[in-house]
Design an enzyme around this catalytic site. Structure first.
Site, PDB file in Angstrom:
ATOM      1  N   GLU A 129       0.854  -1.194   0.000  1.00 17.51           N
ATOM      2  CA  GLU A 129       0.000   0.000   0.000  1.00 17.51           C
ATOM      3  C   GLU A 129       0.884   1.237   0.000  1.00 17.51           C
ATOM      4  OE1 GLU A 129      -3.230   0.181   2.758  1.00 17.51           O
ATOM      5  OE2 GLU A 129      -4.045  -1.740   2.148  1.00 17.51           O
ATOM      6  N   HIS A 245      -9.228  10.258   1.386  1.00 16.53           N
ATOM      7  CA  HIS A 245      -8.706   9.119   0.624  1.00 16.53           C
ATOM      8  C   HIS A 245      -8.778   9.467  -0.856  1.00 16.53           C
ATOM      9  CE1 HIS A 245      -7.994   5.116  -0.866  1.00 16.53           C
ATOM     10  NE2 HIS A 245      -7.792   4.685   0.360  1.00 16.53           N
ATOM     11  N   ARG A 291      -0.685   9.371   0.849  1.00 13.84           N
ATOM     12  CA  ARG A 291      -2.014   9.828   0.413  1.00 13.84           C
ATOM     13  C   ARG A 291      -2.091  11.327   0.182  1.00 13.84           C
ATOM     14  NH1 ARG A 291      -5.864   5.857   4.046  1.00 13.84           N
ATOM     15  NH2 ARG A 291      -5.307   4.049   2.803  1.00 13.84           N
ATOM     16  N   HIS A 352     -11.984  10.508   5.016  1.00 11.29           N
ATOM     17  CA  HIS A 352     -11.773   9.073   5.250  1.00 11.29           C
ATOM     18  C   HIS A 352     -11.331   8.764   6.672  1.00 11.29           C
ATOM     19  CE1 HIS A 352     -10.839   4.985   4.101  1.00 11.29           C
ATOM     20  NE2 HIS A 352      -9.605   5.108   4.546  1.00 11.29           N
ATOM     21  N   ARG A 387      -1.823   9.973   8.111  1.00 10.82           N
ATOM     22  CA  ARG A 387      -1.785   8.566   8.545  1.00 10.82           C
ATOM     23  C   ARG A 387      -1.232   7.666   7.450  1.00 10.82           C
ATOM     24  NH1 ARG A 387      -5.853   4.042   8.232  1.00 10.82           N
ATOM     25  NH2 ARG A 387      -6.750   5.303   6.574  1.00 10.82           N
TER      26      ARG A 387
END
Ligand code: FAD
Length: 542
Positions: A129, A245, A291, A352, A387
């Site tokens: 990820e 997100h 992100r 998100h 995060r």
């Protein structure tokens, strides 16, 4: 300047109150609350209150998995470095150290409890990820990790443990007496009010993504726990940081379907309307950049092309593989008339994960004695300003468990029970607002936040949003005694705190983007914005 303090939201008349008493009261039944309740129930008399059914949580929606250094080429040290890098200079290193070192053991415990993580030839399958330097994300049921873990924990909760579970019990406020948290006031499904007294309270109410019009968060994520902790006087931190997100399905649904980051981990691309990849050359990890980097670039492309979405392209991946690896996403898209195998899917960023929350120490203790916080409602410091993907389920597990260990110490020496306390609850009856007015106000708030307090903010837009929210509140009666009204007022409280905090941070960092302060400013802003009741914002260097 800022939101007016109000100790208790509820004023439901002076009718009968029911009383119950426990050692530990857990508010919320997601991964953090379940971990805390199952663990605490080994020794103590525990109750759990959830405003919706046990399966109606953000935890159940989690797709990608749990990040934990369990692979042969991985180490807690590497996970530590990746988390810090993504966190853009604001992580609490001690908290991150605990997260990455205790994480693998917590994941093994989940497996012993019955969670079936995906394995191939006996080995855990590890997914890639964004911003992870190695494949590290443990998953279950392909992209159904949250529901597989949640179901295993619920099974442990209801079989063998002595937890008294009350679903559909809406907690209005934390009860404070002599400076301690001594329980909570809740509204039951039939409108009855209950005072649950407890020697310790664990707040595990999840996030607040519903303050925006586009969100991946379920409708229960209205920031109730954030708002009640604020009213109870707990210190809050990082409220300006809402993570968006990058790849949510571009639609008007609430919530909208998430297209997990693991899709990009398996090779899906982000492309513009002409099918051109736009992350290459922007970051060495291209589509798997952190992100915040991906969202910034998407915004640039959308502004450049005058559009409100970009596209996710998985058409070059094998269809059988996509169907088997991503059953939730593939099935969800098919239901909505999209074909992941054959067409590019419209995506846009959606709120998100709320990084801001109730400050805790390394044992989940908040600044209010007797009150713990765990999971998304807390601010342990592990996420910094951005995060790292799949670190939040892990945080719920690790810090949920640390809460249990601290509860054991606290309850051994604390008074055996809470006496009846004088609560000073407001007793006037209020008319409140009808359902249609509350629903309309909620939608206006969410649209306003997306328009003026969303991904990119400026002093002007933030002030406009604060002004519009004040107008909105002025049009309404103070809340009567309905859960939807309380949710609206909680959303309003958190939206305002977010806007005020975002106005204070005059730089761009992590998920917080200011068009009027576009650069990161380490000299002045490598620190947190903290808040406590009465909005006395201290800017604390840590
Ligand atoms: C679509 C989606 C996918 C995600 N995928 C991942 C992933 O792959 N990996 C990862 O690490 N993270 C992921 N996340 C984030 C992660 O799922 C959440 O941060 C995490 O599950 C939060 O857990 P929690 O225990 O804090 O709260 P939740 O799971 O949100 O549970 C909150 C609980 O509090 C209760 N509650 C709330 N308010 C009240 C009230 N007033 N009274 C009583 N009860 C109340 C609710 O009923 C619920 O039981 C994802 C998030 C989303 C939205």
């Amino acid at each position: 300047m800022g939101p007016a303090p109000r100790n208790y939201l509820a004023a439901c008349g002076d009718g009968d109150l029911r009383y119950s008493s426990y050692d530990v009261l857990v508010i919320g039944g997601g991964i953090a609350g379940l971990t805390a309740a199952v663990g605490a129930a080994r020794r103590w008399n525990v109750a759990m209150l959830t405003k919706a059914g046990l399966e109606n949580t953000t935890t159940f929606l989690a797709q990608g998995g749990v990040a934990a250094a369990m692979g042969p080429f991985d180490s807690p040290e590497l996970h530590f470095a990746d988390t810090l890098e993504a966190g853009a200079g604001l992580c609490d290193e001690e908290a991150v150290r605990l997260l990455v070192e205790e994480g693998p053991e917590r994941v093994r415990e989940l497996e012993h409890l019955g969670t079936r993580f995906d394995r191939r030839a006996g080995e855990l399958v590890l997914a890639s990820e964004g911003a992870h330097s190695v494949p590290r994300v443990v998953r279950a049921g392909g992209d159904a990790t949250g529901s597989v873990i949640g179901s295993a924990l619920i099974q442990a909760l209801i079989s063998g443990s002595r937890v008294e579970v009350h679903e559909g019990e809406f907690v209005l406020d934390l009860l404070i007496a002599d400076g301690r948290c001594v329980g909570a006031l809740s509204l039951g499904p039939e409108g009855e009010l209950t005072v649950s007294l407890a020697r310790a309270v664990v707040l595990a109410t999840g996030g607040a993504g519903q303050i925006y019009a586009n969100t991946t968060n379920p409708i229960v994520a209205t920031g109730d726990g954030h708002a009640m902790a604020w009213r109870a006087g707990a210190v809050m931190r990082d409220l300006e940081f809402m993570q968006f997100h990058p790849t949510a399905l571009h639609s008007d649904e609430n919530p909208t379907l998430l297209l997990t980051e693991a899709l990009r981990g398996e090779g899906a691309w982000l492309v513009d309307g002409a099918g051109r990849r736009f992350m290459e050359g922007v970051h060495p990890l291209a589509e798997l950049a952190p992100r915040d980097v991906v969202v910034r670039r998407m915004k640039e492309v959308m502004v450049r092309d005058g559009v409100d979405h970009v596209e996710l392209d998985a058409t070059h991946l094998a269809c059988d593989f996509l169907r088997e690896r991503f059953p939730t996403v593939h099935g969800g898209l098919t239901e909505r008339g999209f074909d992941l195998c054959r067409e590019r899917i419209p995506v846009s960023p959606a709120s998100h994960y709320y990084i801001g929350g109730v400050v805790t120490d390394l044992w989940g203790r908040t600044s209010v004695p007797g009150l713990y916080a765990a999971g998304e409602v807390s601010s342990t410091g592990v996420h910094g300003a951005n995060r790292l993907a799949s670190n939040s389920l892990l945080e719920g597990l690790v810090f949920g468990d640390r809460v249990v260990r601290d509860l054991d110490r606290l309850l051994e020496r604390a008074e055996p029970s809470v006496r009846k306390v004088k609560l000073d609850l407001p007793t006037e009856s209020r008319r409140g607002n009808d359902q249609a007015a509350t629903a309309a106000a909620t939608q206006r708030l969410r649209l306003e936040m997306s328009r003026n307090g969303g991904i990119v903010r400026s002093r002007e837009s933030l002030q406009q949003a604060l002004g519009h929210l004040a107008e909105l509140e002025a049009e309404l009666q103070p809340p009567g005694c309905a859960a939807t009204e309380f949710e609206f007022y909680n959303l309003l409280t958190i939206a305002r705190l977010l806007l005020v905090a975002a106005g204070i941070r005059e730089e761009s960092r992590g998920v917080h983007l200011r068009s009027d302060f576009p650069e990161r400013d380490n000299e002045d802003w490598q620190r947190h914005v903290r808040a406590r009741l009465g909005w006395d914002p201290e800017v604390v260097a840590e």
